[in-house]
Design a protein around this motif. Structure first.
Motif, short mmCIF file in Angstrom:
data_model
loop_
_atom_site.label_atom_id
_atom_site.label_comp_id
_atom_site.label_asym_id
_atom_site.label_seq_id
_atom_site.Cartn_x
_atom_site.Cartn_y
_atom_site.Cartn_z
N LYS A 1 1.04 -1.44 -0.49
CA LYS A 1 0.25 0.07 0.01
C LYS A 1 0.70 0.85 -0.37
O LYS A 1 0.48 2.59 -0.38
CB LYS A 1 -1.02 0.03 1.17
CG LYS A 1 -1.68 -0.68 1.32
CD LYS A 1 -3.06 -0.44 1.99
CE LYS A 1 -4.59 -1.56 2.09
NZ LYS A 1 -5.47 -1.31 3.32
N ALA A 2 2.41 1.24 0.89
CA ALA A 2 2.72 2.72 0.85
C ALA A 2 3.73 2.89 -0.78
O ALA A 2 3.65 3.95 -0.63
CB ALA A 2 3.63 2.19 2.22
N VAL A 3 4.01 1.57 -1.06
CA VAL A 3 4.96 2.19 -2.15
C VAL A 3 3.25 2.16 -3.44
O VAL A 3 4.07 3.24 -4.30
CB VAL A 3 5.55 0.18 -3.32
CG1 VAL A 3 6.13 0.68 -4.45
CG2 VAL A 3 7.23 0.79 -1.44
N ALA B 1 0.70 3.89 -3.28
CA ALA B 1 0.92 5.15 -2.69
C ALA B 1 1.79 6.01 -2.85
O ALA B 1 2.09 7.86 -3.01
CB ALA B 1 0.31 5.42 -1.54
N GLY B 2 3.31 5.60 -3.51
CA GLY B 2 4.10 6.85 -4.12
C GLY B 2 5.39 6.59 -2.86
O GLY B 2 6.45 7.65 -3.03
N ASP B 3 5.03 6.07 -1.95
CA ASP B 3 5.94 6.27 -0.40
C ASP B 3 7.14 5.09 -0.42
O ASP B 3 7.31 4.37 -1.31
CB ASP B 3 5.49 6.64 0.83
CG ASP B 3 4.10 7.14 1.47
OD1 ASP B 3 4.49 8.15 0.88
OD2 ASP B 3 2.96 6.88 1.86
N THR B 4 7.89 5.97 0.15
CA THR B 4 9.61 4.97 0.38
C THR B 4 9.71 4.26 1.55
O THR B 4 9.08 4.92 2.58
CB THR B 4 10.59 5.99 -0.26
OG1 THR B 4 10.99 6.00 -1.77
CG2 THR B 4 11.73 4.48 0.13
N VAL B 5 9.23 2.81 1.32
CA VAL B 5 9.72 2.17 2.57
C VAL B 5 11.19 1.56 2.79
O VAL B 5 11.29 0.67 1.72
CB VAL B 5 8.85 0.48 2.97
CG1 VAL B 5 8.76 -0.33 4.10
CG2 VAL B 5 7.01 0.76 2.03
N GLN B 6 11.84 2.62 3.55
CA GLN B 6 13.13 2.07 4.42
C GLN B 6 13.40 0.84 5.46
O GLN B 6 12.65 1.03 6.72
CB GLN B 6 13.84 2.84 4.32
CG GLN B 6 13.85 4.16 3.32
CD GLN B 6 14.37 5.83 3.97
OE1 GLN B 6 14.88 5.62 4.70
NE2 GLN B 6 15.24 5.99 2.70
N SER C 1 15.24 -0.24 0.74
CA SER C 1 14.06 0.44 0.15
C SER C 1 13.93 0.03 -0.81
O SER C 1 14.30 -0.32 -1.96
CB SER C 1 15.25 1.22 -0.46
OG SER C 1 15.13 1.97 1.20
N SER D 1 11.03 1.32 -3.61
CA SER D 1 10.24 2.58 -3.44
C SER D 1 9.67 2.63 -4.83
O SER D 1 9.55 1.36 -5.80
CB SER D 1 10.78 3.52 -4.02
OG SER D 1 12.31 3.10 -4.49
N GLN D 2 8.49 3.12 -5.67
CA GLN D 2 8.07 3.19 -6.67
C GLN D 2 9.00 4.39 -7.57
O GLN D 2 9.73 5.07 -7.85
CB GLN D 2 6.89 4.08 -7.02
CG GLN D 2 5.81 4.23 -8.25
CD GLN D 2 4.04 4.57 -7.28
OE1 GLN D 2 4.50 5.64 -8.05
NE2 GLN D 2 3.36 4.22 -6.89
#
Length: 91
Positions: free
Chosen positions: A34-36, A38-43, A49, A51-52
């Motif tokens: 969901k985070a990726v 939405a355009g967020d980066t998960v580190q 990491s 990312s999109q």
């Protein structure tokens, strides 16, 4: 390693039940997805990491007919491994 083998390994390492471990892993994957999306980066420090990225529209070729086709722009998922993870792989 597939998902069930991952669940078994994590349950064994933590002493938790396979059912609760499976639910936890599913929840983590859902939150990251969901985070990726939405355009967020998960580190995840030490791991990497998520990312999109984007891929531009381009002209391709149908291999069967040789006819040119337009390939639409698309969003992609990128994973960049962290230093600790890279070092573990390269030992």
């Amino acid at each position: 390693m597939n998902k069930q083998e991952l669940i078994d390994a994590v349950a064994s390492a933590t002493g938790a039940s396979k059912a609760s471990t499976g639910e936890t892993i599913d929840a983590v994957l859902k939150v990251v997805s969901k985070a990726v999306a939405a355009g967020d980066t998960v580190q995840l420090i030490g791991f990497g990491s998520f990312s999109q990225g984007t891929r531009a529209a381009r002209t391709g070729r149908n291999p069967a007919t040789g006819q040119e086709i337009q390939i639409a722009a698309a969003k992609t998922v990128k994973f960049t491994a962290g230093k600790v993870f890279k070092d573990a792989v390269n030992r």
